[in-house]
Scaffold this motif. Structure first.
Motif, PDB file in Angstrom:
ATOM      1  N   PRO A 187       0.812  -1.225   0.000  1.00  0.00           N
ATOM      2  CA  PRO A 187       0.000   0.000   0.000  1.00  0.00           C
ATOM      3  C   PRO A 187       0.840   1.268   0.000  1.00  0.00           C
ATOM      4  O   PRO A 187       0.315   2.360  -0.248  1.00  0.00           O
ATOM      5  N   THR A 188       2.149   1.141   0.281  1.00  0.00           N
ATOM      6  CA  THR A 188       3.001   2.333   0.370  1.00  0.00           C
ATOM      7  C   THR A 188       3.985   2.446  -0.792  1.00  0.00           C
ATOM      8  O   THR A 188       4.740   3.413  -0.860  1.00  0.00           O
ATOM      9  N   GLY A 189       3.984   1.509  -1.715  1.00  0.00           N
ATOM     10  CA  GLY A 189       4.949   1.518  -2.805  1.00  0.00           C
ATOM     11  C   GLY A 189       4.511   2.401  -3.963  1.00  0.00           C
ATOM     12  O   GLY A 189       3.376   2.897  -4.015  1.00  0.00           O
ATOM     13  N   ALA A 190       5.433   2.581  -4.873  1.00  0.00           N
ATOM     14  CA  ALA A 190       5.138   3.388  -6.057  1.00  0.00           C
ATOM     15  C   ALA A 190       4.184   2.673  -7.008  1.00  0.00           C
ATOM     16  O   ALA A 190       3.478   3.317  -7.788  1.00  0.00           O
ATOM     17  N   ALA A 191       4.152   1.332  -6.923  1.00  0.00           N
ATOM     18  CA  ALA A 191       3.318   0.569  -7.848  1.00  0.00           C
ATOM     19  C   ALA A 191       1.850   0.917  -7.710  1.00  0.00           C
ATOM     20  O   ALA A 191       1.151   1.125  -8.706  1.00  0.00           O
ATOM     21  N   ILE A 192       1.331   1.001  -6.468  1.00  0.00           N
ATOM     22  CA  ILE A 192      -0.092   1.281  -6.270  1.00  0.00           C
ATOM     23  C   ILE A 192      -0.435   2.685  -6.756  1.00  0.00           C
ATOM     24  O   ILE A 192      -1.516   2.918  -7.308  1.00  0.00           O
ATOM     25  N   ARG A 193       0.501   3.620  -6.562  1.00  0.00           N
ATOM     26  CA  ARG A 193       0.235   4.984  -7.030  1.00  0.00           C
ATOM     27  C   ARG A 193       0.133   5.014  -8.557  1.00  0.00           C
ATOM     28  O   ARG A 193      -0.761   5.665  -9.122  1.00  0.00           O
ATOM     29  N   ASP A 194       1.041   4.291  -9.229  1.00  0.00           N
ATOM     30  CA  ASP A 194       1.001   4.251 -10.685  1.00  0.00           C
ATOM     31  C   ASP A 194      -0.288   3.603 -11.192  1.00  0.00           C
ATOM     32  O   ASP A 194      -0.897   4.067 -12.166  1.00  0.00           O
ATOM     33  N   ILE A 195      -0.684   2.507 -10.528  1.00  0.00           N
ATOM     34  CA  ILE A 195      -1.896   1.801 -10.939  1.00  0.00           C
ATOM     35  C   ILE A 195      -3.133   2.670 -10.753  1.00  0.00           C
ATOM     36  O   ILE A 195      -3.986   2.792 -11.652  1.00  0.00           O
ATOM     37  N   LEU A 196      -3.267   3.310  -9.571  1.00  0.00           N
ATOM     38  CA  LEU A 196      -4.436   4.155  -9.299  1.00  0.00           C
ATOM     39  C   LEU A 196      -4.495   5.328 -10.278  1.00  0.00           C
ATOM     40  O   LEU A 196      -5.557   5.651 -10.811  1.00  0.00           O
ATOM     41  N   THR A 197      -3.340   5.943 -10.498  1.00  0.00           N
ATOM     42  CA  THR A 197      -3.304   7.085 -11.416  1.00  0.00           C
ATOM     43  C   THR A 197      -3.730   6.671 -12.824  1.00  0.00           C
ATOM     44  O   THR A 197      -4.528   7.352 -13.486  1.00  0.00           O
ATOM     45  N   THR A 198      -3.210   5.565 -13.281  1.00  0.00           N
ATOM     46  CA  THR A 198      -3.509   5.108 -14.643  1.00  0.00           C
ATOM     47  C   THR A 198      -4.976   4.742 -14.805  1.00  0.00           C
ATOM     48  O   THR A 198      -5.623   5.116 -15.797  1.00  0.00           O
ATOM     49  N   ILE A 199      -5.537   4.005 -13.826  1.00  0.00           N
ATOM     50  CA  ILE A 199      -6.946   3.580 -13.933  1.00  0.00           C
ATOM     51  C   ILE A 199      -7.870   4.790 -13.852  1.00  0.00           C
ATOM     52  O   ILE A 199      -8.840   4.895 -14.626  1.00  0.00           O
ATOM     53  N   ASN A 200      -7.597   5.722 -12.921  1.00  0.00           N
ATOM     54  CA  ASN A 200      -8.445   6.918 -12.804  1.00  0.00           C
ATOM     55  C   ASN A 200      -8.388   7.764 -14.077  1.00  0.00           C
ATOM     56  O   ASN A 200      -9.377   8.381 -14.462  1.00  0.00           O
ATOM     57  N   ARG A 201      -7.225   7.773 -14.710  1.00  0.00           N
ATOM     58  CA  ARG A 201      -7.092   8.555 -15.942  1.00  0.00           C
ATOM     59  C   ARG A 201      -7.781   7.867 -17.118  1.00  0.00           C
ATOM     60  O   ARG A 201      -8.443   8.536 -17.921  1.00  0.00           O
ATOM     61  N   ARG A 202      -7.647   6.567 -17.204  1.00  0.00           N
ATOM     62  CA  ARG A 202      -8.160   5.853 -18.366  1.00  0.00           C
ATOM     63  C   ARG A 202      -9.637   5.477 -18.231  1.00  0.00           C
ATOM     64  O   ARG A 202     -10.406   5.596 -19.180  1.00  0.00           O
ATOM     65  N   TYR A 203     -10.023   4.992 -17.051  1.00  0.00           N
ATOM     66  CA  TYR A 203     -11.363   4.413 -16.916  1.00  0.00           C
ATOM     67  C   TYR A 203     -11.885   4.665 -15.498  1.00  0.00           C
ATOM     68  O   TYR A 203     -11.906   3.756 -14.659  1.00  0.00           O
ATOM     69  N   PRO A 204     -12.288   5.884 -15.199  1.00  0.00           N
ATOM     70  CA  PRO A 204     -12.720   6.222 -13.830  1.00  0.00           C
ATOM     71  C   PRO A 204     -13.960   5.468 -13.374  1.00  0.00           C
ATOM     72  O   PRO A 204     -14.278   5.473 -12.177  1.00  0.00           O
ATOM     73  N   LEU A 205     -14.663   4.809 -14.297  1.00  0.00           N
ATOM     74  CA  LEU A 205     -15.849   4.041 -13.898  1.00  0.00           C
ATOM     75  C   LEU A 205     -15.480   2.819 -13.064  1.00  0.00           C
ATOM     76  O   LEU A 205     -16.306   2.308 -12.295  1.00  0.00           O
TER      77      LEU A 205
END
Length: 450
Positions: free
Chosen positions: A147-165
């Motif tokens: 929960p504290t790594g860079a991976a989760i931040r990248d994943i959340l950012t990408t999904i919110n940008r591409r497919y916020p639904l």
């Protein structure tokens, strides 16, 4: 004072290179150090710097030697290598020509990695037939990572940008350390128990083999294989491969790449919807235009403009058709009747009763002819028999006996000469009406004149 002899740079470099090449201590040497400035050439050759705390040396491992490597070298990796030292004449620098290389201190990990990979591959855990399809439009995306790594931040950012639904559900897990493998396996079980996830991303950022080792453990591989939820592995950088990558339903090079593969891009969907909307609109417009043309055609047709005249015309056409039908029907009846009469005559000609009558007449005629032929044949045979019988009677011994002749036998043997008998023998004399038994008193031979 003698004038100095100058040498060219090329000659000096060749001389130095020759010194390196003939030195037996430099022709086969083992070196350990840390890789930096690693570069994989498009032709497959590897160029890098080998260093320690106080020095560094250039190194090259050609494609023919590195194709058998069981690992991918990267910056910061400590390695053990075997090679030879020589001079690269073009730059005048000396360097290591690497023949063999293996990780320093983690060779056992790579050995364990290869053994587990072969084992699971043999069991079929990597087979494409077991790969589940990643849904195109997921409602819930599960993510197993720190929960504290860079991976989760990248994943959340990408999904919110591409497919916020899509709703992202984080299932936290240790991704590094001794307990990391068990933690990731437990998180996969938890994700499957939720029953609401459409796809699951399992991964972390890049690192050394020790840092990524949790995703090379058998417990994690088997849990990924047993998962009912499709799994996208996102472990390490693009060049890093783990056992989890081979078992997962889809492998992404990075966590960001996994997020991109897990969800569609909203703008792409909008473009697709708009495109289909325009296609439907065009199709409907074309359909409306087509129907309008048909309507105008019907409106301008003779039937709509002059319905009474069309009706009368159709009535007249109906009368014509009725007449044609009547005539054609009568012609058909006549043809059928003629055909019937023809067949009836043919049947009469081949009727069994007439055939039997004709056969009886033929039989009577043949019988009469047979009787005539038999009568003629019998008369002829009787005539032949009488003639033959007359000839036989003329030659019969019995007829001769009627004239006083007899036959003499001695033991059923006909006696034809006095030389055939002796005095005292018993003979039998066959007469016309009987037989006489007698005994020879004597014999007299008489000459017979021809």
């Amino acid at each position: 004072m003698n004038e100095p002899k100058y040498v060219t740079v090329t000659a000096l470099t060749k001389y130095i290179k020759r010194k390196f090449d003939v030195d037996p201590h430099l022709s086969d040497i083992w070196i350990k150090g840390e890789i930096s400035n690693f570069n994989l050439h498009s032709r497959g050759h590897m160029y890098f710097t080998l260093k320690d705390e106080k020095a560094r040396i250039q190194a090259v491992m050609f494609a023919g030697a590195n194709k058998s490597l069981k690992f991918r070298p990267e910056n910061g990796m400590k390695v053990l290598m075997r090679g030879e030292i020589s001079v690269y004449e073009q730059s005048g620098g000396y360097q290591v020509y690497v023949k063999e290389m293996q990780p320093d201190g983690i060779g056992s990990l790579y050995l364990a990695y290869e053994e587990l990979k072969k084992k699971l591959q043999k069991e079929g855990l990597f087979d494409e037939i077991h790969k589940k399809t990643i849904p195109k439009y997921p409602n819930q995306v599960g993510v197993i990572t720190s929960p504290t790594g860079a991976a989760i931040r990248d994943i959340l950012t990408t999904i919110n940008r591409r497919y916020p639904l899509a709703k992202v559900i984080l299932i936290p897990a240790l991704v590094q350390g001794v307990q990391a493998g068990a933690s990731v396996a437990k998180a996969i079980k938890t994700a499957n128990k939720l029953g609401t996830l459409d796809v699951l991303i399992v991964g972390r950022g890049g690192g050394s083999i020790e840092e990524l080792w949790a995703f090379n453990e058998e417990i994690v591989a088997r849990e990924i294989f047993a998962s009912n939820v499709p799994i996208i592995s996102a472990v390490g950088h693009e060049t890093d491969f783990t056992i989890a990558d081979f078992v997962a339903d889809l492998r992404a090079p990075t966590p960001t790449g996994a997020a991109e593969q897990a969800v569609p891009h909203a703008s792409d969907l909008i473009d697709r919807v708009l495109e289909r909307k325009n296609r439907v609109k065009r199709a409907l417009q074309e359909k409306v235009n087509s129907q309008k043309e048909k309507l105008n055609h019907y409106r301008n047709s003779y039937a709509f403009r002059y319905p009474k005249q069309l009706y009368l015309q159709k009535e007249q056409q109906l009368d014509t058709m009725m007449d044609r039908l009547s005539k054609e029907g009568q012609r058909t009846i006549n043809r059928k009747r003629d055909n019937y009469m023809y067949l009836q005559n043919r049947l009469a000609q081949v009727h069994p009763k007439d055939q039997i009558k004709r056969s009886n007449l033929e039989h009577e005629a043949l019988l009469k002819k047979l009787n005539r032929e038999m009568s003629t044949l019998i008369t002829h045979k009787q005539s032949q028999f009488q003639g033959t019988l007359a000839k036989l009677n003329a030659l019969s011994p019995l007829k001769i006996m009627d004239r006083g002749y007899s036959l003499v036998y001695q033991d059923d043997k006909l006696i034809k000469s006095v030389n055939d008998i002796k005095t005292g023998q018993k003979l039998k004399v066959q007469l016309k009406d009987g037989q006489i038994d007698c005994q020879v008193q004597g014999t007299e031979e008489r000459t017979i004149h021809e």
